[in-house]
Design a protein around this motif. Structure first.
Motif, mmCIF file in Angstrom:
data_model
loop_
_atom_site.group_PDB
_atom_site.id
_atom_site.type_symbol
_atom_site.label_atom_id
_atom_site.label_comp_id
_atom_site.label_asym_id
_atom_site.label_seq_id
_atom_site.Cartn_x
_atom_site.Cartn_y
_atom_site.Cartn_z
ATOM 1 N N ASP A 133 1.151 -1.883 0.339
ATOM 2 C CA ASP A 133 -0.024 0.257 -0.164
ATOM 3 C C ASP A 133 0.673 0.939 0.103
ATOM 4 O OD1 ASP A 133 0.858 -0.504 2.782
ATOM 5 O OD2 ASP A 133 -0.773 0.492 3.547
ATOM 6 N N GLU A 134 1.901 1.113 -0.254
ATOM 7 C CA GLU A 134 3.100 2.560 -0.226
ATOM 8 C C GLU A 134 3.163 2.118 -1.856
ATOM 9 O OE1 GLU A 134 4.052 1.182 2.552
ATOM 10 O OE2 GLU A 134 2.953 2.453 3.909
ATOM 11 N N THR A 135 2.797 3.939 -2.573
ATOM 12 C CA THR A 135 3.420 3.767 -3.700
ATOM 13 C C THR A 135 4.612 5.241 -3.447
ATOM 14 O OG1 THR A 135 1.021 4.326 -4.441
ATOM 15 C CG2 THR A 135 3.028 4.721 -6.150
ATOM 16 N N SER B 146 7.659 -7.240 8.804
ATOM 17 C CA SER B 146 7.289 -6.632 8.731
ATOM 18 C C SER B 146 5.723 -7.000 9.173
ATOM 19 C CB SER B 146 7.034 -5.962 6.989
ATOM 20 O OG SER B 146 7.153 -7.312 6.420
ATOM 21 N N GLY B 147 4.642 -6.332 8.044
ATOM 22 C CA GLY B 147 3.120 -6.784 8.367
ATOM 23 C C GLY B 147 2.759 -8.140 7.527
ATOM 24 N N GLY B 148 3.811 -7.939 6.229
ATOM 25 C CA GLY B 148 3.782 -9.180 6.072
ATOM 26 C C GLY B 148 4.606 -10.650 5.473
ATOM 27 N N HIS B 149 5.609 -10.527 6.209
ATOM 28 C CA HIS B 149 7.109 -10.882 6.578
ATOM 29 C C HIS B 149 8.008 -11.236 8.093
ATOM 30 C CE1 HIS B 149 7.011 -10.946 2.161
ATOM 31 N NE2 HIS B 149 6.773 -10.045 2.173
ATOM 32 N N GLY C 240 4.362 -8.034 12.379
ATOM 33 C CA GLY C 240 3.877 -6.488 12.189
ATOM 34 C C GLY C 240 2.324 -7.189 11.769
ATOM 35 N N GLU C 241 1.384 -8.240 11.363
ATOM 36 C CA GLU C 241 0.009 -8.221 11.134
ATOM 37 C C GLU C 241 -0.383 -8.295 13.098
ATOM 38 O OE1 GLU C 241 0.027 -11.828 9.090
ATOM 39 O OE2 GLU C 241 -2.009 -11.627 8.358
ATOM 40 N N ALA C 242 0.326 -9.205 13.592
ATOM 41 C CA ALA C 242 0.151 -10.109 14.872
ATOM 42 C C ALA C 242 -0.290 -8.195 15.758
ATOM 43 C CB ALA C 242 0.998 -10.142 15.693
ATOM 44 N N TYR D 246 -4.902 1.886 12.623
ATOM 45 C CA TYR D 246 -4.149 0.798 11.953
ATOM 46 C C TYR D 246 -2.837 1.776 11.404
ATOM 47 C CZ TYR D 246 -2.416 -1.353 7.575
ATOM 48 O OH TYR D 246 -1.643 -1.818 7.025
ATOM 49 N N PRO D 247 -1.800 1.638 10.920
ATOM 50 C CA PRO D 247 -1.147 0.284 12.281
ATOM 51 C C PRO D 247 -1.071 0.750 13.002
ATOM 52 C CG PRO D 247 0.483 1.857 10.538
ATOM 53 C CD PRO D 247 -0.772 2.301 10.778
ATOM 54 N N GLY D 248 -0.742 -1.205 13.657
ATOM 55 C CA GLY D 248 -0.863 -0.810 14.976
ATOM 56 C C GLY D 248 -0.538 -0.989 16.124
ATOM 57 N N GLY D 249 0.947 -1.048 15.541
ATOM 58 C CA GLY D 249 2.759 -1.558 15.253
ATOM 59 C C GLY D 249 3.523 0.452 16.204
ATOM 60 N N ALA E 53 11.035 -3.033 12.328
ATOM 61 C CA ALA E 53 12.006 -2.157 13.561
ATOM 62 C C ALA E 53 12.335 -1.350 13.329
ATOM 63 C CB ALA E 53 13.191 -2.758 11.646
ATOM 64 N N CYS E 54 11.308 -0.356 13.170
ATOM 65 C CA CYS E 54 10.818 1.085 13.657
ATOM 66 C C CYS E 54 11.135 1.282 15.146
ATOM 67 C CB CYS E 54 9.604 1.274 13.214
ATOM 68 S SG CYS E 54 9.626 2.220 11.445
ATOM 69 N N ASN E 55 10.381 0.012 15.604
ATOM 70 C CA ASN E 55 9.993 -0.482 17.342
ATOM 71 C C ASN E 55 11.423 0.021 18.107
ATOM 72 O OD1 ASN E 55 9.584 -1.925 19.988
ATOM 73 N ND2 ASN E 55 7.824 -1.268 18.986
ATOM 74 N N GLY E 56 11.419 0.846 19.086
ATOM 75 C CA GLY E 56 12.578 1.508 19.648
ATOM 76 C C GLY E 56 12.717 0.136 20.582
ATOM 77 N N LEU F 123 13.098 4.287 6.154
ATOM 78 C CA LEU F 123 13.461 3.409 5.134
ATOM 79 C C LEU F 123 13.782 1.907 5.788
ATOM 80 C CD1 LEU F 123 17.376 4.925 3.955
ATOM 81 C CD2 LEU F 123 15.084 4.738 2.847
ATOM 82 N N CYS F 124 13.009 1.756 6.582
ATOM 83 C CA CYS F 124 12.479 0.416 7.327
ATOM 84 C C CYS F 124 11.171 0.025 6.953
ATOM 85 C CB CYS F 124 12.237 0.771 9.030
ATOM 86 S SG CYS F 124 13.208 0.903 9.898
ATOM 87 N N THR F 125 10.142 0.467 6.717
ATOM 88 C CA THR F 125 8.969 0.694 5.982
ATOM 89 C C THR F 125 9.281 1.270 4.882
ATOM 90 O OG1 THR F 125 8.419 2.751 6.261
ATOM 91 C CG2 THR F 125 7.320 1.219 7.794
ATOM 92 N N ASP F 126 8.242 0.223 3.847
ATOM 93 C CA ASP F 126 7.980 -0.093 2.264
ATOM 94 C C ASP F 126 8.500 1.599 1.641
ATOM 95 O OD1 ASP F 126 7.772 -2.060 2.851
ATOM 96 O OD2 ASP F 126 5.654 -2.426 2.199
HETATM 97 O O1 KG4 Z 1 7.537 -3.016 6.241
HETATM 98 P P1 KG4 Z 1 6.166 -2.459 6.281
HETATM 99 O O2 KG4 Z 1 5.928 -0.789 5.581
HETATM 100 O O3 KG4 Z 1 4.644 -3.616 4.935
HETATM 101 C C1 KG4 Z 1 5.091 -4.320 4.712
HETATM 102 O O4 KG4 Z 1 5.518 -4.775 4.246
HETATM 103 O O5 KG4 Z 1 4.372 -5.196 5.977
HETATM 104 O O6 KG4 Z 1 5.532 -2.931 7.786
HETATM 105 C C2 KG4 Z 1 4.772 -2.524 8.895
HETATM 106 C C3 KG4 Z 1 4.416 -3.120 9.637
HETATM 107 C C4 KG4 Z 1 2.850 -2.812 10.377
HETATM 108 O O7 KG4 Z 1 2.534 -4.058 10.206
HETATM 109 C C5 KG4 Z 1 3.057 -2.099 11.200
HETATM 110 O O8 KG4 Z 1 1.732 -2.075 13.185
HETATM 111 C C6 KG4 Z 1 4.388 -2.064 11.377
HETATM 112 O O9 KG4 Z 1 4.873 -2.020 10.792
HETATM 113 N N1 KG4 Z 1 5.005 -0.996 12.536
HETATM 114 C C7 KG4 Z 1 5.661 -1.666 13.941
HETATM 115 C C8 KG4 Z 1 6.309 -0.005 14.298
HETATM 116 N N2 KG4 Z 1 5.986 0.382 13.081
HETATM 117 C C9 KG4 Z 1 5.222 -0.243 12.191
HETATM 118 N N3 KG4 Z 1 5.290 -2.539 14.524
HETATM 119 C C10 KG4 Z 1 6.116 -2.370 15.953
HETATM 120 N N4 KG4 Z 1 6.420 -0.946 16.479
HETATM 121 C C11 KG4 Z 1 6.404 -0.140 15.688
HETATM 122 N N5 KG4 Z 1 6.943 0.958 15.921
#
Ligand code: KG4
Ligand code: ZN
Length: 331
Positions: free
Chosen positions: A11-13, A134-137, A161-163, A175-178, A270-273, A297-300
């Motif tokens: 969902d990132e362009t 991530s949310g998928g892996h 990430g899905e959890a 959402y997103p829950g992380g 990997a953004c999680n402190g 650069l952690c998220t897509d």
């Molecule tokens: O890499 P990403 O942008 O997209 C996928 O390829 O899935 O990761 C998004 C996921 C989401 O599930 C989101 O809740 C999680 O990363 N996320 C985190 C944090 N920031 C984003 N999970 C835990 N702690 C965070 N600070």
């Protein structure tokens, strides 16, 4: 080389330009239209990519001060991800490559994440351990050399990430829950409830997050409405503690088992402190080097895709213009 990178697997362009041996621009349009559904809606995602792809690529070109006619190569995510989403980025990349007779290289999204630690700095040197979360892996990969990977652990069910996203929904968090769970957990007691850590007997490096998610649900069902409200931060903190400790424990196990001295994190989680600080402490204690990219650069993103593309294109490795998306291809 002047390279355009494109990423549209979820969902990132995103588009990025590599120029003069460095990242020259990195544009990401996050599709907010999924937020009210509490997760990504594939049909909405592909339509939004169609709308956003040209404005995002144009902005990346403008910020880098590069004209389309000056491009020397195109890198694009072709696997894995949502079929309709991958198709938009891949077709757009193919059209530019075909029009300019440019080399095209398809990049596996997970390989892109692994390269994200090498976008701004030299990053880890193979052999190293990559933890993509991530949310998928949720995947532990042995990087023997660039381009030579062995997946040594992966999730059997939900991604971490899905959890986070599903537990956030149970707690009525956005959402997103992380990020929402991480923030709320700062005010909570991580010892409030003990939750299962999902052990896999046949491969101790594999992950399982569905049991943890269900245990949170059962706990919430076992307490009354007022406790659910007053204990929200404690539930978030207890869940986060269990979810992250598994990542730490299995990473340490894999480093030890494969005699590796470097651990590279990537993916949204990997953004999680708290995860970063837990692993920083472990790196001091056990003497390994820890790498994680800045959060953007952690998220897509497409910066990681263009960086992986540079690796291949400089060696003359390209993909045919007939390349098709591979929605469920493993690394
Ligand atoms: O890499 P990403 O942008 O997209 C996928 O390829 O899935 O990761 C998004 C996921 C989401 O599930 C989101 O809740 C999680 O990363 N996320 C985190 C944090 N920031 C984003 N999970 C835990 N702690 C965070 N600070
Ligand atoms: Zn990703």
């Amino acid at each position: 080389m002047k390279i355009l990178g494109i990423e549209t697997s979820c969902d990132e362009t995103a588009a990025a330009i590599w120029l003069d041996q460095k990242l020259a621009s990195n544009v990401i349009a996050s599709q907010e239209e999924h937020n009210i559904f509490g997760g990504v809606v594939p049909e909405i995602a592909s339509r939004a990519h169609v709308r956003l792809i040209w404005p995002v690529v144009e902005q990346a070109l403008n910020e880098a001060n590069v004209a389309v006619s000056e491009l020397e190569g195109i890198a694009v995510t072709y696997a894995p991800g949502l079929a309709g989403s991958l198709l938009v980025g891949l077709n757009f990349a193919k059209a530019i490559a075909l029009a300019g007779n440019l080399p095209l290289v398809g990049i596996h999204h997970i390989e892109g994440h692994i390269f994200s630690n090498s976008v701004l700095h030299a990053g880890p040197e193979p052999p190293f351990l990559a933890l993509v979360i991530s949310g998928g892996h949720t995947q532990l990969t042995l990087v023997k050399a660039w381009g030579n990977y062995e997946v040594i652990g992966r999730t059997r069910d939900d991604a971490v990430g899905e959890a986070f996203d599903k537990v956030a929904k149970m707690l009525d968090l956005p959402y997103p829950g992380g990020p929402a769970i991480e923030n709320l957990a700062k005010k909570g007691d991580s010892q409030y409830v003990s939750l299962p850590k999902g052990k896999i007997k046949s491969n101790p490096l594999d992950f399982s997050y569905s049991g943890l998610k269900t245990a949170v649900l059962y706990h919430l069902q076992s307490i009354d409405q007022s406790e659910r409200l007053t204990r929200k931060a404690d539930v978030a903190a207890s869940f986060q503690e269990a979810a992250l400790q598994v990542l730490v424990d299995k990473s340490l196990l894999a480093l030890d088992k494969h005699k590796l001295q470097q651990l590279a994190l990537s993916g949204g989680v990997a953004c999680n402190g708290l995860l970063r600080s837990k692993l920083q402490q472990a790196s001091k204690k056990y003497g390994f080097e820890l790498f994680y990219p800045p959060s953007v650069l952690c998220t897509d993103n497409a910066a990681m895709i263009v960086r992986a593309g540079k690796f291949y294109l400089e060696q003359g490795v390209t993909s045919p213009y007939s390349l098709s998306p591979k929605p469920s291809m493993t690394l």
